[in-house]
Design an enzyme around this catalytic site. Structure first.
Site, PDB file in Angstrom:
ATOM      1  N   ASP A   1       0.844  -1.198   0.000  1.00 46.62           N
ATOM      2  CA  ASP A   1       0.000   0.000   0.000  1.00 46.62           C
ATOM      3  C   ASP A   1       0.877   1.245   0.000  1.00 46.62           C
ATOM      4  O   ASP A   1       1.944   1.244   0.618  1.00 46.62           O
ATOM      5  CB  ASP A   1      -0.911  -0.012   1.237  1.00 46.62           C
ATOM      6  CG  ASP A   1      -2.169   0.816   1.048  1.00 46.62           C
ATOM      7  OD1 ASP A   1      -2.035   2.047   0.899  1.00 46.62           O
ATOM      8  OD2 ASP A   1      -3.266   0.243   1.042  1.00 46.62           O
TER       9      ASP A   1
ATOM     10  N   ARG B   1       4.043 -14.091 -13.246  1.00 47.66           N
ATOM     11  CA  ARG B   1       5.370 -14.605 -12.879  1.00 47.66           C
ATOM     12  C   ARG B   1       5.242 -15.795 -11.928  1.00 47.66           C
ATOM     13  O   ARG B   1       6.007 -16.738 -12.003  1.00 47.66           O
ATOM     14  CB  ARG B   1       6.154 -13.470 -12.210  1.00 47.66           C
ATOM     15  CG  ARG B   1       7.672 -13.626 -12.248  1.00 47.66           C
ATOM     16  CD  ARG B   1       8.351 -12.371 -11.666  1.00 47.66           C
ATOM     17  NE  ARG B   1       7.848 -11.137 -12.240  1.00 47.66           N
ATOM     18  CZ  ARG B   1       7.602 -10.016 -11.536  1.00 47.66           C
ATOM     19  NH1 ARG B   1       7.800  -9.981 -10.238  1.00 47.66           N
ATOM     20  NH2 ARG B   1       7.155  -8.933 -12.134  1.00 47.66           N
TER      21      ARG B   1
ATOM     22  N   TYR C   1      -5.028 -10.351 -20.355  1.00 45.12           N
ATOM     23  CA  TYR C   1      -3.982 -11.207 -19.779  1.00 45.12           C
ATOM     24  C   TYR C   1      -4.461 -12.655 -19.694  1.00 45.12           C
ATOM     25  O   TYR C   1      -3.686 -13.584 -19.861  1.00 45.12           O
ATOM     26  CB  TYR C   1      -3.566 -10.701 -18.381  1.00 45.12           C
ATOM     27  CG  TYR C   1      -2.337  -9.816 -18.449  1.00 45.12           C
ATOM     28  CD1 TYR C   1      -2.416  -8.512 -18.931  1.00 45.12           C
ATOM     29  CD2 TYR C   1      -1.091 -10.301 -18.060  1.00 45.12           C
ATOM     30  CE1 TYR C   1      -1.299  -7.706 -19.013  1.00 45.12           C
ATOM     31  CE2 TYR C   1       0.040  -9.502 -18.145  1.00 45.12           C
ATOM     32  CZ  TYR C   1      -0.068  -8.207 -18.610  1.00 45.12           C
ATOM     33  OH  TYR C   1       1.053  -7.425 -18.696  1.00 45.12           O
TER      34      TYR C   1
ATOM     35  N   VAL D   1       2.033   0.897  -6.342  1.00 43.00           N
ATOM     36  CA  VAL D   1       2.013  -0.218  -7.301  1.00 43.00           C
ATOM     37  C   VAL D   1       2.027   0.265  -8.749  1.00 43.00           C
ATOM     38  O   VAL D   1       2.269  -0.514  -9.660  1.00 43.00           O
ATOM     39  CB  VAL D   1       0.836  -1.196  -7.053  1.00 43.00           C
ATOM     40  CG1 VAL D   1       0.923  -1.803  -5.667  1.00 43.00           C
ATOM     41  CG2 VAL D   1      -0.511  -0.545  -7.297  1.00 43.00           C
TER      42      VAL D   1
ATOM     43  N   TYR E   1     -12.348   7.194 -12.575  1.00 42.84           N
ATOM     44  CA  TYR E   1     -12.590   5.962 -11.798  1.00 42.84           C
ATOM     45  C   TYR E   1     -13.340   4.939 -12.648  1.00 42.84           C
ATOM     46  O   TYR E   1     -12.894   3.804 -12.815  1.00 42.84           O
ATOM     47  CB  TYR E   1     -13.386   6.313 -10.546  1.00 42.84           C
ATOM     48  CG  TYR E   1     -13.614   5.155  -9.613  1.00 42.84           C
ATOM     49  CD1 TYR E   1     -12.561   4.547  -8.937  1.00 42.84           C
ATOM     50  CD2 TYR E   1     -14.905   4.665  -9.392  1.00 42.84           C
ATOM     51  CE1 TYR E   1     -12.777   3.490  -8.060  1.00 42.84           C
ATOM     52  CE2 TYR E   1     -15.126   3.605  -8.509  1.00 42.84           C
ATOM     53  CZ  TYR E   1     -14.069   3.021  -7.852  1.00 42.84           C
ATOM     54  OH  TYR E   1     -14.290   1.975  -6.983  1.00 42.84           O
TER      55      TYR E   1
ATOM     56  N   LEU F   1      -6.559  -4.526  -5.042  1.00 45.89           N
ATOM     57  CA  LEU F   1      -7.561  -3.571  -4.554  1.00 45.89           C
ATOM     58  C   LEU F   1      -7.058  -2.127  -4.622  1.00 45.89           C
ATOM     59  O   LEU F   1      -7.844  -1.197  -4.391  1.00 45.89           O
ATOM     60  CB  LEU F   1      -7.944  -3.880  -3.101  1.00 45.89           C
ATOM     61  CG  LEU F   1      -8.986  -4.978  -2.869  1.00 45.89           C
ATOM     62  CD1 LEU F   1      -8.421  -6.356  -3.186  1.00 45.89           C
ATOM     63  CD2 LEU F   1      -9.474  -4.973  -1.431  1.00 45.89           C
TER      64      LEU F   1
ATOM     65  N   THR G   1     -20.066  -0.886  -0.357  1.00 46.24           N
ATOM     66  CA  THR G   1     -19.739  -1.699   0.806  1.00 46.24           C
ATOM     67  C   THR G   1     -19.523  -0.768   1.987  1.00 46.24           C
ATOM     68  O   THR G   1     -18.991   0.329   1.813  1.00 46.24           O
ATOM     69  CB  THR G   1     -18.479  -2.527   0.493  1.00 46.24           C
ATOM     70  OG1 THR G   1     -18.807  -3.461  -0.537  1.00 46.24           O
ATOM     71  CG2 THR G   1     -17.966  -3.272   1.691  1.00 46.24           C
TER      72      THR G   1
END
Ligand code: NAD
Length: 314
Positions: free
Chosen positions: A35, A110, A163, A61, A149, A77, A179
């Protein structure tokens, strides 16, 4: 059924991610939580820090996902998720939904790991079909402020499927509907924390427009259970995860006022641009293919969220 022993969760220090890490640890899994703390925070997983099988790595990330070695699953996420955040971070949102998703998919490739994408009901936009089934292609404004978004997640879904087709990565897509629960950011503008916070502090509850727009609210541990079930199988999806009990925003405001015994009133505020009029998942696929459906009633979930908010606000 796949069994999970080592899993990496991007965005693991966010609201849903923190519950997901906790659930996986409870299931005996070794968890790598990656994160950048842009919209989450280390506090959300501080209660897990002492566990030997839990590792927190600070990283963006979009620049690359740290590789901790063999993995059974990558649960992706990481992404600003509330309008307040993605409107403040439009380019970062597009980057993590695109480059960040590619980086997470490469990691899964990978290690020959299962890859689960936390997509969203926002891919349906302001829907012309109701309730929303997974085969509905959506009604999204591609250039409005929310598009970073909505279109970001649509791109992420397309990339995940490419992929799967091109590299055979074992990809599963979850379309998560609203949620809620403890550990939501209390000031990120999402409706449940905004209403509960206003109610417990006796301030007006900000209802957008006339409040006739609907949402369907799912308790966070139910959503997380759906994500874990999806991680343990080989379904590509997409699969809706949410609660099919629909409520108007005005009714929700009154329920929260009643549950808290608040003296607060409703205050009508401007409707955000491209705000969806309705939201309700069709759960047939989730029920049939995952054996999943929400278990917690909205009312009981709201009561628990109120208790948590009262603790947070002291
Ligand atoms: P959140 O903002 O609490 O969590 C997102 C996490 O991702 C945060 O901890 C943030 O710091 C991290 N993050 C963001 N950009 C990053 C980057 N570039 N690198 C590393 N980490 C990064 O939001 P949430 O509600 O927990 O949502 C989690 C995921 O579920 C998101 O992908 C969201 O789109 C999806 N989702 C959530 C909901 C909901 O109602 N909560 C509904 C639909 C979809």
């Amino acid at each position: 059924m796949r069994s999970l022993a080592r899993v990496l969760v991007t965005g693991g220090a966010g609201f849903v991610g923190s519950w997901l890490c906790e659930r996986l640890l409870d299931d005996g899994v070794e968890v790598w939580c990656v994160d950048d703390f842009s919209t989450g925070s280390p506090q959300k997983v501080a209660h897990l820090a002492a566990q030997r099988r839990f590792h927190v790595v600070e990283a963006d990330v979009s620049d690359g996902v740290p590789d901790p070695g063999p993995l059974d699953a990558v649960l992706h996420l990481a992404c600003p998720a509330s309008p307040v955040h993605y409107l403040r971070l439009p380019l970062e949102t597009l980057r993590v939904a695109s480059t960040g998703t590619v980086n997470a998919l490469e990691l899964a490739r990978r290690h020959d790991a299962r890859f689960v994408l936390a997509s969203t009901s926002e891919v349906y936009g302001d829907p012309l079909e109701h309730p929303q089934r997974e085969d509905y292609w959506g009604h999204v404004n591609p250039i409005g402020p929310r598009s970073v978004y909505d279109e970001g997640k649509r791109f992420a879904e397309a990339t995940a499927m490419a992929y799967r087709r091109t590299h055979g990565v074992d990809v599963g897509i979850a379309r998560i509907f609203n949620t809620f629960g403890p550990r939501m950011s209390i000031d990120d503008g999402r409706v449940v924390p905004a209403f509960v916070r206003a109610a417990v502090t006796d301030r007006p509850l900000p209802v957008a427009g006339d409040g006739s727009q609907t949402r369907s609210l799912c308790w966070v541990e139910d959503t997380v259970d759906g994500l874990v079930r999806l991680a343990c199988c080989d379904l590509a999806g997409p699969i809706n995860l949410g609660n099919d009990q629909e409520t108007t925003m005005l009714a929700l405001a009154h329920t929260i006022i009643e549950l808290t015994g608040s003296r607060a009133r409703v205050e009508h505020v401007a409707l955000p641009e491209d705000d969806p009029r309705v939201r309700r998942p069709d759960l047939q696929r989730a029920r049939e293919l995952l054996g999943w459906e929400p278990r917690m009633s909205v009312e009981e979930g709201l009561k628990r969220t109120v208790r948590w908010m009262e603790d947070v606000l002291g």
